[in-house]
Design a protein around this motif. Structure first.
Motif, short mmCIF file in Angstrom:
data_model
loop_
_atom_site.label_atom_id
_atom_site.label_comp_id
_atom_site.label_asym_id
_atom_site.label_seq_id
_atom_site.Cartn_x
_atom_site.Cartn_y
_atom_site.Cartn_z
N LYS A 1 0.81 -1.21 0.00
CA LYS A 1 0.00 0.00 0.00
C LYS A 1 0.85 1.26 0.00
O LYS A 1 0.37 2.33 -0.34
N ASN A 2 2.12 1.16 0.40
CA ASN A 2 2.98 2.34 0.32
C ASN A 2 3.40 2.60 -1.11
O ASN A 2 3.48 1.70 -1.93
N ARG A 3 3.69 3.87 -1.41
CA ARG A 3 4.08 4.24 -2.77
C ARG A 3 5.48 3.73 -3.08
O ARG A 3 6.25 3.36 -2.22
N ASP A 4 5.82 3.76 -4.37
CA ASP A 4 7.15 3.37 -4.86
C ASP A 4 7.49 1.93 -4.47
O ASP A 4 8.57 1.62 -3.98
N THR A 5 6.52 1.01 -4.69
CA THR A 5 6.71 -0.38 -4.30
C THR A 5 7.49 -1.14 -5.37
O THR A 5 7.22 -1.03 -6.55
N GLU A 6 8.45 -1.94 -4.94
CA GLU A 6 9.11 -2.90 -5.81
C GLU A 6 9.07 -4.25 -5.09
O GLU A 6 9.33 -4.35 -3.91
N HIS A 7 8.72 -5.31 -5.86
CA HIS A 7 8.66 -6.62 -5.24
C HIS A 7 10.04 -7.11 -4.87
O HIS A 7 10.96 -7.06 -5.68
N PRO A 8 10.23 -7.60 -3.64
CA PRO A 8 11.53 -8.20 -3.30
C PRO A 8 11.72 -9.49 -4.10
O PRO A 8 10.81 -10.31 -4.20
N PRO A 9 12.88 -9.70 -4.72
CA PRO A 9 13.05 -10.84 -5.61
C PRO A 9 12.91 -12.19 -4.91
O PRO A 9 12.45 -13.15 -5.52
N GLU A 10 13.24 -12.27 -3.60
CA GLU A 10 13.20 -13.58 -2.96
C GLU A 10 11.78 -14.06 -2.68
O GLU A 10 11.56 -15.23 -2.46
N SER A 11 10.78 -13.17 -2.68
CA SER A 11 9.41 -13.60 -2.36
C SER A 11 8.46 -13.40 -3.52
O SER A 11 7.27 -13.46 -3.35
N ARG A 12 9.03 -13.14 -4.72
CA ARG A 12 8.18 -12.76 -5.84
C ARG A 12 7.83 -13.97 -6.69
O ARG A 12 8.70 -14.75 -7.08
N HIS A 13 6.53 -14.13 -6.98
CA HIS A 13 6.06 -15.12 -7.93
C HIS A 13 5.39 -14.37 -9.05
O HIS A 13 4.34 -13.76 -8.86
N ASP A 14 6.04 -14.34 -10.20
CA ASP A 14 5.56 -13.49 -11.28
C ASP A 14 4.58 -14.24 -12.17
O ASP A 14 4.81 -15.38 -12.55
N LEU A 15 3.52 -13.58 -12.48
CA LEU A 15 2.59 -14.07 -13.49
C LEU A 15 2.45 -12.97 -14.52
O LEU A 15 2.03 -11.86 -14.20
N THR A 16 2.85 -13.22 -15.74
CA THR A 16 2.70 -12.22 -16.79
C THR A 16 1.25 -12.27 -17.26
O THR A 16 0.86 -13.13 -18.03
N LEU B 1 4.15 -3.94 -11.76
CA LEU B 1 4.44 -3.78 -13.18
C LEU B 1 5.90 -4.11 -13.43
O LEU B 1 6.76 -3.88 -12.59
N ALA B 2 6.16 -4.67 -14.61
CA ALA B 2 7.53 -5.00 -14.99
C ALA B 2 7.70 -4.76 -16.48
O ALA B 2 6.72 -4.64 -17.23
N SER B 3 8.94 -4.67 -16.91
CA SER B 3 9.26 -4.56 -18.32
C SER B 3 10.44 -5.46 -18.61
O SER B 3 11.49 -5.34 -17.97
N ASN B 4 10.23 -6.42 -19.53
CA ASN B 4 11.27 -7.41 -19.86
C ASN B 4 11.77 -8.14 -18.61
O ASN B 4 12.96 -8.41 -18.46
N GLY B 5 10.83 -8.45 -17.72
CA GLY B 5 11.17 -9.20 -16.53
C GLY B 5 11.78 -8.40 -15.40
O GLY B 5 12.07 -8.93 -14.34
N VAL B 6 11.96 -7.08 -15.59
CA VAL B 6 12.55 -6.23 -14.55
C VAL B 6 11.45 -5.37 -13.95
O VAL B 6 10.70 -4.71 -14.67
N ALA B 7 11.36 -5.39 -12.62
CA ALA B 7 10.30 -4.65 -11.95
C ALA B 7 10.41 -3.15 -12.22
O ALA B 7 11.49 -2.58 -12.23
N ILE B 8 9.27 -2.51 -12.45
CA ILE B 8 9.18 -1.07 -12.62
C ILE B 8 8.80 -0.45 -11.28
O ILE B 8 7.91 -0.95 -10.59
N ARG B 9 9.49 0.60 -10.91
CA ARG B 9 9.11 1.29 -9.67
C ARG B 9 7.68 1.80 -9.83
O ARG B 9 7.37 2.55 -10.75
N THR B 10 6.83 1.35 -8.92
CA THR B 10 5.39 1.54 -9.10
C THR B 10 4.76 2.15 -7.86
O THR B 10 5.10 1.78 -6.74
N GLU B 11 3.87 3.09 -8.07
CA GLU B 11 3.02 3.58 -7.00
C GLU B 11 1.75 2.75 -7.00
O GLU B 11 1.08 2.63 -8.03
N ALA B 12 1.44 2.14 -5.86
CA ALA B 12 0.29 1.26 -5.77
C ALA B 12 -0.57 1.69 -4.59
O ALA B 12 -0.07 1.96 -3.52
N PHE B 13 -1.87 1.75 -4.84
CA PHE B 13 -2.76 2.10 -3.74
C PHE B 13 -4.13 1.49 -4.00
O PHE B 13 -4.51 1.21 -5.13
N PRO B 14 -4.88 1.24 -2.90
CA PRO B 14 -6.16 0.55 -3.03
C PRO B 14 -7.25 1.49 -3.55
O PRO B 14 -7.14 2.71 -3.52
#
Length: 672
Positions: free
Chosen positions: A11-26, A121-134
């Motif tokens: 819920k905080n802004r500028d979220t990036e998924h930590p790589p060790e806990s990330r399960h990506d679904l395109t 959000l990601a581009s070519n498998g690399v996470a994009i710095r994203t603002e996320a909010f409910p």
């Protein structure tokens, strides 16, 4: 607003998924070059096998959406992703409703009923710095029948919005993370590229307004968001008011200018826009304090007491309707409109119009710096671009020296009666007659025909050869000097006013000797005295004028008896007057000639001196060479709110912006 497990950790802004806990679904990958309208309804999307227990397609809803607005068309390429809850087998869904892209801006809007899921959000498998909010989605919560022992969904946070940035051509993917769970399916979907619309703006108005106001007005993202802002229906909010005092425009690239006032609350944003889509910010630059406006609307909590605005619209033309627009969470609405009246594209006429705009005297310099000077500079550049097209009329009276050492260049404007008095002095100077050519530059169309016959008569009477030229247009002091230099043949050029007269022979030879003997001196002038004998010029300095907030040119010895100036020359000084100044052709070419960016006159001489200083050269005056100057003996900067004074202050503003590194700022001592 409560944030359950669904949004825990993102819920905080500028979220990036930590790589060790990330399960990506395109969920989708988009290759976008530009924003395009939605495709036709019959355009097929990728086939996706429906889930037997999947939730129905649910169009997004918002309290701000109008009842008569049709729901967004479902896209088969955006069917919900379905997976089972661990230990229970209950199905949950992850759904993308909208994906908007304009230039580098990305906005994804959707919903999810899976506890703990974190979208990104990601581009070519690399996470994009994203603002996320409910986002509130009561419609989704209502459609789900949950078991009694299941934690209920929170309607305030079931929806999500992701905002990020990526290159205009970069592929973009939607990712999700659920610790400890593998995705049930892994389809790649290609949703339709959608433009922003009023629904999208309404559901995330706060954040999009932040982006809208941070983007440069008129940029692609700004325009896209501008088109998404819905108009206010019914009575407009009372938290903003505006008025035009003037609006005018030329038919060329000088464009339009407008002034007035705008008062608005902190949550309202404003800008200026014409009916052709040209946009101009109303923030920054010069803003004027308007107590009358603040008093008239005490209920509007103004963001700034300086509510008077001045704006330049280079692309506006006569007849264009200018409007001040406001936007808030309610939508967009116009505050004031005015059609631009025609304005003649002439520097003097523009100056006259600018002079009619009411401004406190103490604010004129600040206004000129941010408003008048850019407009006048544009007008001057357009006019001067035509100069080289004009033929130069050149007439010789008598036979000039074959190879003159010095070219004496004298502009004529307004009057020519002083020419005879100068010739009377020049003919008594043998060195001058042998070594100098005399060039009069007509810079006033009213003088051309009268001077034809006058020049013939003067030569017949005095026998002093001279050349006079006419450049077909008024060029101003600097422009006339440059035109004279263009036809001059001497290695030295003496620029002289028509109201300056030698007191005897030998003065020019003395000035030439200074430049020969002192290679670090770029220009030298004589000491000038008034007709009554008092000093007019013995060097100049810059002086800070506290009341007007400006650097002015000051003659520290003006009015003194010449006997009180016991200097012997050459005397180095910060500045010298342009009424009589000698410079070599090589030096003048080195600094690019006289600067033609000043209006009607003023500050060209100090500009020349500072340009020489910038080139590592000094300036000096020579007390042993003394001439008479009939210039007015005093010039008051205060006490007269005249057109001439306003022009002077405009030139002063340009001068101190151009040479601030030598003048200092806000009254600081000039650098030496």
């Amino acid at each position: 607003m409560k944030a359950p497990d669904l949004f825990r950790g993102w819920k905080n802004r500028d979220t990036e998924h930590p790589p060790e806990s990330r399960h990506d679904l395109t969920l989708f990958q988009v290759e976008v070059t530009e924003t395009v309208p939605p495709p036709d309804a019959d355009e097929p999307g990728p086939e996706i096998e429906p889930e037997p227990q999947a939730a129905p397609e649910i169009p997004p809803a918002s309290e701000s959406q109008e009842a008569d607005e049709p729901p967004p068309r479902p896209d088969p390429a955006q069917a919900p992703l379905v997976f089972a809850l661990p230990d229970t087998g209950a199905l949950r869904h992850f759904k993308l409703d909208y994906f908007y892209r304009c230039d580098t801006l990305l906005v994804a809007v959707g919903w999810c009923t899976m506890p703990g899921l974190v979208p990104g959000l990601a581009s070519n498998g690399v996470a994009i710095r994203t603002e996320a909010f409910p986002m509130e989605r009561p419609d989704v919560v209502k459609s789900y029948a949950l078991a009694d022992d299941e934690e209920p969904l929170d309607p305030d946070t079931t929806g999500f919005v992701l905002i990020g940035r990526a290159g205009p051509d970069d592929p973009v993917e939607l990712t999700w993370t659920v610790p400890g769970m593998d995705p049930e399916r892994s389809d790649t979907l290609r949703p339709n590229k959608l433009p922003f619309n009023s629904f999208a703006f309404g559901v995330i108005a706060d954040r999009l307004l932040d982006i809208f106001t941070s983007e440069p007005p008129g940029s692609p993202i700004w325009k896209s968001l501008r088109a998404a802002i819905p108009p206010v229906r019914g009575a407009p909010p009372s938290r903003a008011r505006a008025h035009f005092d003037i609006a005018c425009a030329t038919a060329d690239e000088v464009g339009g200018m407008a002034s007035g006032w705008v008062l608005h609350a902190p949550d309202v944003h404003v800008w200026l826009e014409d009916d052709q889509g040209h946009v101009q910010t109303l923030h920054g630059g010069y803003r004027r304090y308007r107590l009358d406006v603040l008093t008239a609307f005490p209920d509007i909590p103004a963001t700034d007491a300086h509510v008077g605005f001045f704006a330049h619209l280079p692309e506006a033309r006569p007849g264009n309707v200018l409007a001040i627009w406001a936007v808030s969470q309610e939508g967009a609405w116009p505050l004031a409109r005015m059609a631009a009246s025609p304005l003649v594209s002439d520097v003097k006429e523009i100056c006259k119009r600018l002079a009619t705009i009411e401004t406190p005297m103490t604010d004129l310099v600040k206004r000129a710096e941010f408003f008048d000077v850019p407009i006048l500079s544009r007008a001057l550049a357009l006019q001067q671009a035509q100069w080289d097209r004009y033929d130069i009329l050149s007439v010789d009276q008598g036979e000039l020296p074959d190879a003159p050492l010095v070219s004496i260049i004298i502009p004529l404007y307004g009057r020519t009666d002083f020419v005879e008095h100068q010739l009377l002095e020049f003919i008594d100077d043998p060195w001058l007659r042998r070594n100098a050519e005399l060039i009069y530059v007509i810079d006033d169309p009213r003088l051309v025909e009268p001077f034809r016959s006058q020049a013939d008569e003067l030569f017949k009477i005095y026998g002093m050869p001279f050349r006079w030229i006419w450049g077909q247009v008024n060029r101003g002091f600097s422009g006339a000097n440059n035109l004279g230099a263009r036809v001059a043949r001497g290695d030295y050029m003496l620029f002289m006013n028509s109201d300056v007269f030698p007191a005897g022979p030998g003065w020019l030879q003395k000035l030439v000797r200074v430049l020969d003997d002192e290679p670090d001196i770029g220009a030298v002038g004589p000491r000038l005295v008034f007709a009554d004998g008092g000093i007019q010029h013995a060097g100049m300095v810059n002086r800070w004028h506290e009341h007007l907030g400006i650097w002015i040119n000051h003659h520290p010895r003006m009015g003194f008896d010449p006997a009180m100036d016991d200097n012997t020359g050459p005397v180095r000084t910060p500045l010298i007057t342009g009424a009589c100044v000698l410079i070599t052709r090589a030096t003048l070419d080195r600094i690019g000639g006289w600067d033609t960016g000043y209006v009607i006159g003023d500050y060209e001489d100090s500009d020349l001196c500072l340009a020489l200083r910038d080139a590592g050269l000094a300036v000096a005056y020579l007390p042993e060479a003394q001439l008479v100057h009939l210039e007015r003996q005093s010039f008051r900067l205060l006490g007269e709110d005249s057109f001439r004074l306003r022009v002077t202050l405009t030139n002063a503003a340009r001068h101190q912006v151009r040479w601030r590194k030598y003048l200092g700022a806000d009254g600081a001592a000039p650098q030496q």
